[in-house]
Design a protein around this motif. Structure first.
Motif, PDB file in Angstrom:
ATOM      1  N   THR A 126       7.378  56.384  45.774  1.00 61.12           N
ATOM      2  CA  THR A 126       7.200  56.301  47.229  1.00 61.12           C
ATOM      3  C   THR A 126       5.827  55.735  47.575  1.00 61.12           C
ATOM      4  O   THR A 126       5.701  54.882  48.464  1.00 61.12           O
ATOM      5  N   TYR A 143      16.040  50.629  47.865  1.00 66.41           N
ATOM      6  CA  TYR A 143      15.204  51.637  48.522  1.00 66.41           C
ATOM      7  C   TYR A 143      16.026  52.860  48.942  1.00 66.41           C
ATOM      8  O   TYR A 143      15.538  53.986  48.894  1.00 66.41           O
ATOM      9  N   ASN A 144      17.274  52.637  49.340  1.00 65.84           N
ATOM     10  CA  ASN A 144      18.124  53.761  49.763  1.00 65.84           C
ATOM     11  C   ASN A 144      18.266  54.791  48.645  1.00 65.84           C
ATOM     12  O   ASN A 144      18.350  55.990  48.914  1.00 65.84           O
ATOM     13  N   VAL A 147      15.256  56.942  48.817  1.00 70.46           N
ATOM     14  CA  VAL A 147      15.360  57.854  49.968  1.00 70.46           C
ATOM     15  C   VAL A 147      16.306  59.014  49.627  1.00 70.46           C
ATOM     16  O   VAL A 147      16.005  60.180  49.907  1.00 70.46           O
ATOM     17  N   GLU A 148      17.421  58.682  48.992  1.00 64.95           N
ATOM     18  CA  GLU A 148      18.376  59.724  48.592  1.00 64.95           C
ATOM     19  C   GLU A 148      17.735  60.682  47.587  1.00 64.95           C
ATOM     20  O   GLU A 148      17.948  61.899  47.651  1.00 64.95           O
ATOM     21  N   LYS A 150      14.540  61.380  47.332  1.00 62.35           N
ATOM     22  CA  LYS A 150      13.581  62.224  48.068  1.00 62.35           C
ATOM     23  C   LYS A 150      14.317  63.342  48.812  1.00 62.35           C
ATOM     24  O   LYS A 150      13.867  64.490  48.821  1.00 62.35           O
ATOM     25  N   THR A 151      15.422  62.998  49.424  1.00 63.18           N
ATOM     26  CA  THR A 151      16.216  63.993  50.146  1.00 63.18           C
ATOM     27  C   THR A 151      16.735  65.058  49.184  1.00 63.18           C
ATOM     28  O   THR A 151      16.654  66.259  49.465  1.00 63.18           O
TER      29      THR A 151
END
Length: 181
Positions: A126, A143-144, A147-148, A150-151
């Motif tokens: 990140t 990038y998604n 993000v996934e 990180k979630t």
């Protein structure tokens, strides 16, 4: 002046044509120097610290330099500064390209089953992403997935906190007497 003697028959003056040739050469040298000076002055405006923000200026100077004749190019004495600046720009672009490709590969290599042990890796990825400008960020096609991740990591962290709370609650419950009177 020697060029305009009071007589019209210059064929008898054997050195006159040599003088005309010398003056023509001087005039050409002056014009060549003026053309080269424009480029030298532009090169001198390049900052000491080269960043991508001066890339367009470097390209503009190169374009002007390439329009010069070979003789005029020889009079651009500070051309090595332009070449050095261009090399720095290319190195920066290569470094960015390496960073982008490495980031894409690292994101792709994130495991399907994440654990809390992956937190440092996800935060590092990140941070690397955040170093990029908007145009470079667009090139991170996966990038998604980051993000996934990180979630998922946040979910795991919350689950870990919930487990800790549940364990504390169990400890409190276990300290209560079997019967309440």
């Amino acid at each position: 002046l020697y060029l305009d003697p009071p007589y019209n028959n210059r064929k008898y003056d054997t050195n006159y044509h040599m003088l005309e040739e010398a003056l023509a050469k001087i005039e050409k040298l002056e014009k060549d120097n003026e053309a080269a000076m424009v480029i030298r002055e532009k090169i001198d405006t390049l900052p000491e610290v080269i960043t991508l923000s001066v890339e367009s200026l470097i390209l503009e100077i190169y374009e002007l330099y390439n329009q010069l004749t070979p003789n005029q190019k020889e009079l651009v004495f500070n051309f090595n500064k332009l070449e050095g600046a261009n090399k720095i720009i290319q190195d920066i672009k290569n470094d960015i390209e390496t960073l982008i490709n490495g980031l894409i590969e690292a994101i792709d290599s994130l495991p399907q089953e994440l654990t809390l042990e992956h937190e440092v890796l996800i935060n590092s990825l990140t941070d690397q992403f955040n170093l990029l400008n908007a145009k470079e960020k667009e090139r991170i096609t996966n990038y998604n997935k980051l993000v996934e991740a990180k979630t998922k990591l946040e979910t795991l962290k919350q689950q870990e906190k919930d487990k800790e709370v549940a364990l504390k609650m169990d400890e409190v419950i276990n300290t209560l007497p079997d019967t309440i009177t």
